[in-house]
Scaffold this active site. Sequence first.
Site, PDB file in Angstrom:
ATOM      1  CB  CYS A   2       2.721 -43.224   1.318  1.00 30.27           C
ATOM      2  SG  CYS A   2       2.846 -41.732   2.314  1.00 30.27           S
ATOM      3  NE  ARG A  27      -0.864 -45.132  -3.530  1.00 32.40           N
ATOM      4  CZ  ARG A  27      -0.778 -46.071  -2.603  1.00 32.40           C
ATOM      5  NH1 ARG A  27      -0.393 -47.290  -2.936  1.00 32.40           N
ATOM      6  NH2 ARG A  27      -1.068 -45.809  -1.354  1.00 32.40           N
ATOM      7  CD1 TRP A  74       0.591 -35.612   0.810  1.00 28.38           C
ATOM      8  CD2 TRP A  74       1.243 -35.835  -1.310  1.00 28.38           C
ATOM      9  NE1 TRP A  74       0.180 -34.496   0.128  1.00 28.38           N
ATOM     10  CE2 TRP A  74       0.566 -34.599  -1.175  1.00 28.38           C
ATOM     11  CE3 TRP A  74       1.755 -36.184  -2.557  1.00 28.38           C
ATOM     12  CZ2 TRP A  74       0.379 -33.726  -2.242  1.00 28.38           C
ATOM     13  CZ3 TRP A  74       1.558 -35.319  -3.614  1.00 28.38           C
ATOM     14  CH2 TRP A  74       0.889 -34.109  -3.457  1.00 28.38           C
ATOM     15  CG  ASN A 100       1.582 -45.946   2.930  1.00 29.63           C
ATOM     16  OD1 ASN A 100       2.588 -45.291   2.712  1.00 29.63           O
ATOM     17  ND2 ASN A 100       1.063 -46.768   2.030  1.00 29.63           N
ATOM     18  N   GLY A 101       0.329 -43.684   6.717  1.00 31.01           N
ATOM     19  CA  GLY A 101      -0.589 -43.397   7.807  1.00 31.01           C
ATOM     20  C   GLY A 101      -0.080 -42.286   8.705  1.00 31.01           C
ATOM     21  CD  GLU A 486     -22.392 -36.442  -3.028  1.00 33.12           C
ATOM     22  OE1 GLU A 486     -21.574 -37.257  -3.483  1.00 33.12           O
ATOM     23  OE2 GLU A 486     -22.877 -35.514  -3.720  1.00 33.12           O
ATOM     24  CE  LYS A 490     -21.196 -39.726  -5.223  1.00 37.02           C
ATOM     25  NZ  LYS A 490     -21.736 -38.554  -5.921  1.00 37.02           N
ATOM     26  CD  GLU A 493     -23.394 -38.803  -9.409  1.00 36.58           C
ATOM     27  OE1 GLU A 493     -22.713 -37.981 -10.041  1.00 36.58           O
ATOM     28  OE2 GLU A 493     -23.052 -39.256  -8.298  1.00 36.58           O
ATOM     29  CG  HIS A 509     -43.454 -26.337   3.903  1.00 33.99           C
ATOM     30  ND1 HIS A 509     -44.322 -25.312   4.161  1.00 33.99           N
ATOM     31  CD2 HIS A 509     -42.710 -26.481   5.023  1.00 33.99           C
ATOM     32  CE1 HIS A 509     -44.112 -24.835   5.372  1.00 33.99           C
ATOM     33  NE2 HIS A 509     -43.136 -25.531   5.924  1.00 33.99           N
ATOM     34  CE  LYS A 608     -14.069 -38.396 -11.363  1.00 37.19           C
ATOM     35  NZ  LYS A 608     -14.883 -38.841 -10.231  1.00 37.19           N
TER      36      LYS A 608
END
Length: 613
Positions: A2, A27, A74, A100-101, A486, A490, A493, A509, A608
């Site tokens: 939104c 958006r 949205w 929004n929300g 992950e 990060k 990266e 191990h 990207k």
Amino acid sequence: MCGIVGYIGPRDATPIILNGLKRLEYRGYDSAGIAVLVNSHIEVRRDAGKLGNLVTLVEDQPLSGKLGIGHTRWATHGEPNARNAHPHMGATGDVVLVHNGIVENYLELRDELQAEGVQFNSDTDTEVIVHLVERYLSQDGSIEGAARKALNHLHGHHGIVLFSAKHPDRIVAARIGNAGGVVVGFGENEMFIASDLPAILEHTRKVVFLESGQMAAVSREGLQLSDLKGKELEFKAENVSWDPIAAEKGEYRHFMQKEIHEQVRSLTDTIAGRVDFENGRIMLPDLKLTPELAKRIQKIFIIACGTAGYAGLVGKTLIERIARIPVEFDIASEFRYRDPLVDENSVVLAISQSGETADTLAALAEGKKRGATLWANINTIGSQAMRMSDGFVSMQTGPEIGVASTKAYTAPLVDLYMLAILLADLRGTLSEKERRDLVAEIAHVPGWVSKCLEREKEVEQVAHALKDISHCLYLGRGINTATAYEGALKLKEISYIHAEGYPAGEMKHGPIALIDKELPVVVVAPRDPWYEKMISQIEQAKARGGRVIAVATEGDQLIGKLADHVLWVPETPWMLGPVVTVIPLQMLAYHIASLRGLDVDQPRNLAKSVTVE
């Protein structure tokens, strides 16, 4: 996602608002609307689809005034049509509002209002807010007081802007939590409001960003800022440069930091229009999943690369546990080289932010050649992966500018959770109560993430302690093994620090040989089914002199004593745990890289979208 624009001043509000909304089109949205005070009464124009439809409508039915608000929506509750588009007006026509929300307790509030005789004109959760404001306006007489009383009823995270025909000299705006930003811009005898800076940058460079729990009363003369209890607050306006890139960053130093914080909003949008909380059901119409297909599936192959791959690992656990369908996970670049046992009773599900990743597209093509049904979980509508697939689920995160993915990791986690529930529902592997309980938890996801983001200062302090490290080991078990992978990715990266993610049960191990006082160990240890195992891993690391940084559930006194540093997360059901456990690890990597003075948004050697093998 939104967008909001508001204006009060000597000029015609309509073109200012429409142009501002156009600058927020990046958006994503499915309907748009505008409300303007015209000769002491409020007029509203709304339409579904692109902003051009609203512009045409306003050309056919002009409206002109010095005060107005606009919105691109949205859908969360109710179909994306003109009836459900914002702005929403109350029964008396005295108050109009954009939002929004998600109002998490809207069913309860709607029932309460209907019992008072209020009639609803839309299917949205937003409409309860405007009726609440009208209720209190008739009692209070002050639009700020009425708004404050109404907002204190709401559960969830919100950005809200409203005005009243009875108070034509002001607009009221408020921010609760992290669902959407609110920025107030200062002009000469005029003021602007927006959800994002690009909407108003052509008019002003002097702005104030509202913090959570703050309310702004905006008049031509300026801004009065208060909290939701009515206490007046001081503020200091910031001056921003005339730079479209800086404008899109808004109050954040880097796109990555902004995108980490946008996850409350992106997860709200991920849920939008797909969850029927009242009946406890999931709706993924673009997937084209029929009961017949759901029952025919014998195996699902999830294929992805990098961050998307770790989301796929979580998806494997979710689908197997909830829908009871065997799932194999493959790194996309390896899939077609291993002669996979794929046939017409298989689904190949690709996860990709861009939808253009070369290895993922090649894996999809291999699945198609073998007769499988193809699905895609993508962020880019119209991408090649979407076009190749028989059905898709879009991530709804909006553009992700930072090369290191954040929003496009957490959104697929929720998408895959919803997919697992839908598959289970169609296959009959869940009782109604089980299904309703699983669906009900989704409403809390944005709030849990918001609580993690509120602890950013604590994470930054840990980053100061770790900014000079050369190596790091990340450990997780069960569904949070992927979180360890992950988190390590990060850090690699964007900070260029060597980091390894490992299943914690494998520590003995091999990796245990690395642990000493020079090697920090990040342990993902929320209160989930693997908690006791992770306590053992912490003790083993500490026994060898390792520095332990633990991601742990709030209130866990044991880990608080064992670990050198703790990154706290709220308590969550274990299947949604990875959505919150990754947030402090994203922030940790960001702040370490930022403290090292590195190019966070465009790290070296990375792109990207990887469109070549």
